[in-house]
Design a protein around this motif. Sequence first.
Motif, PDB file in Angstrom:
ATOM      1  N   ALA A 148       0.971  -1.175   0.038  1.00  0.00           N
ATOM      2  CA  ALA A 148       0.166   0.168  -0.118  1.00  0.00           C
ATOM      3  C   ALA A 148       0.784   1.294  -0.095  1.00  0.00           C
ATOM      4  O   ALA A 148       0.502   2.288  -0.847  1.00  0.00           O
ATOM      5  CB  ALA A 148      -0.843  -0.063   1.264  1.00  0.00           C
ATOM      6  N   GLY A 149       1.794   1.319   0.972  1.00  0.00           N
ATOM      7  CA  GLY A 149       2.864   2.485   0.882  1.00  0.00           C
ATOM      8  C   GLY A 149       3.464   2.614  -0.333  1.00  0.00           C
ATOM      9  O   GLY A 149       3.810   3.833  -0.699  1.00  0.00           O
ATOM     10  N   TRP A 188       0.788   3.632  -3.361  1.00  0.00           N
ATOM     11  CA  TRP A 188      -0.005   5.041  -3.057  1.00  0.00           C
ATOM     12  C   TRP A 188       0.671   5.904  -2.138  1.00  0.00           C
ATOM     13  O   TRP A 188       0.359   6.033  -1.080  1.00  0.00           O
ATOM     14  CB  TRP A 188      -1.302   4.817  -2.830  1.00  0.00           C
ATOM     15  N   ALA A 214      -0.747   9.077  -0.619  1.00  0.00           N
ATOM     16  CA  ALA A 214      -2.233   8.939   0.008  1.00  0.00           C
ATOM     17  C   ALA A 214      -1.864   8.568   1.694  1.00  0.00           C
ATOM     18  O   ALA A 214      -0.809   8.174   1.881  1.00  0.00           O
ATOM     19  CB  ALA A 214      -2.989   7.604  -0.635  1.00  0.00           C
ATOM     20  N   GLU A 263      -2.289   6.601   5.066  1.00  0.00           N
ATOM     21  CA  GLU A 263      -2.091   5.062   5.309  1.00  0.00           C
ATOM     22  C   GLU A 263      -3.525   4.481   5.263  1.00  0.00           C
ATOM     23  O   GLU A 263      -3.523   3.263   4.684  1.00  0.00           O
ATOM     24  CB  GLU A 263      -1.409   4.873   6.925  1.00  0.00           C
ATOM     25  N   ALA A 266      -4.613   4.439   1.200  1.00  0.00           N
ATOM     26  CA  ALA A 266      -3.687   3.547   0.535  1.00  0.00           C
ATOM     27  C   ALA A 266      -4.114   2.184   0.825  1.00  0.00           C
ATOM     28  O   ALA A 266      -4.177   1.047  -0.076  1.00  0.00           O
ATOM     29  CB  ALA A 266      -2.070   3.569   1.140  1.00  0.00           C
ATOM     30  N   ASN A 286      -7.080   1.556  -1.106  1.00  0.00           N
ATOM     31  CA  ASN A 286      -6.893   1.511  -2.585  1.00  0.00           C
ATOM     32  C   ASN A 286      -6.340   0.031  -2.895  1.00  0.00           C
ATOM     33  O   ASN A 286      -6.823  -0.530  -3.835  1.00  0.00           O
ATOM     34  CB  ASN A 286      -5.803   2.369  -3.030  1.00  0.00           C
TER      35      ASN A 286
END
Length: 223
Positions: free
Chosen positions: A28-29, A32, A35, A37, A40, A43
């Motif tokens: 996620a990091g 994105w 964004a 946390e 992300a 998403n």
Amino acid sequence: MTVQVGSKRLLAFIALNYRVSVPRALIAGSLWPEASEQKAHTNLRAALTRLHGLGRKALDVTPSEVRLARKVTVDLYHARSLAQGILDPSVPAEDLGLNPATVDHLSADLLPGWYDEWVMLEAEKWRELRLHALERLTGEFIDAEQFAGAVTAAHTAVQADPLRESSQASLIRAHLAEGNLAEALDHFERYSRRLRNELGLRPTKRLRQLVADLRQSPPGGGR
């Protein structure tokens, strides 16, 4: 199979990690970074949800990690293994089964047109590895008197990085080995002009020496 952008980036990220289980937080990091946390992770869940069919079967997903399914293979890793074998001095060339088709496995950039930092880092690593392998492959083909393969391998390296002198030298050596002296000299002259026009530099003494005798030969002169 049509894959939406977010899901496509997810598949690429996991494929580049190949057999490693990747924590969801890292995915996620990385995908994105701008964004929050929470956003992300939202998403990431959405990208996983949108995967269907073969795309979904390509991944093993747990509540905390994602990894590539065990039966899925990645062309990049086969090509990387080939390149490493070519560069390994302990591996005899005959054991690698080298032929002109080998060049095809070393000819493609990694995810061209993608500008995510995690892609560009891997793309640069692959570019350097395959250029070294193509240059070494050129030499192996020259030693085996497979001149068409030598020229093809060297051309592929030059196309990947036209200003890289070691690749230019490989191509000139291939032309010389095949007896195409005019092509070798013409290629040197074109490279010299481009190097001067784009960078204000001139070829190194080592490269100039490759064609020194040709430049001093009278018209109609032989080797």
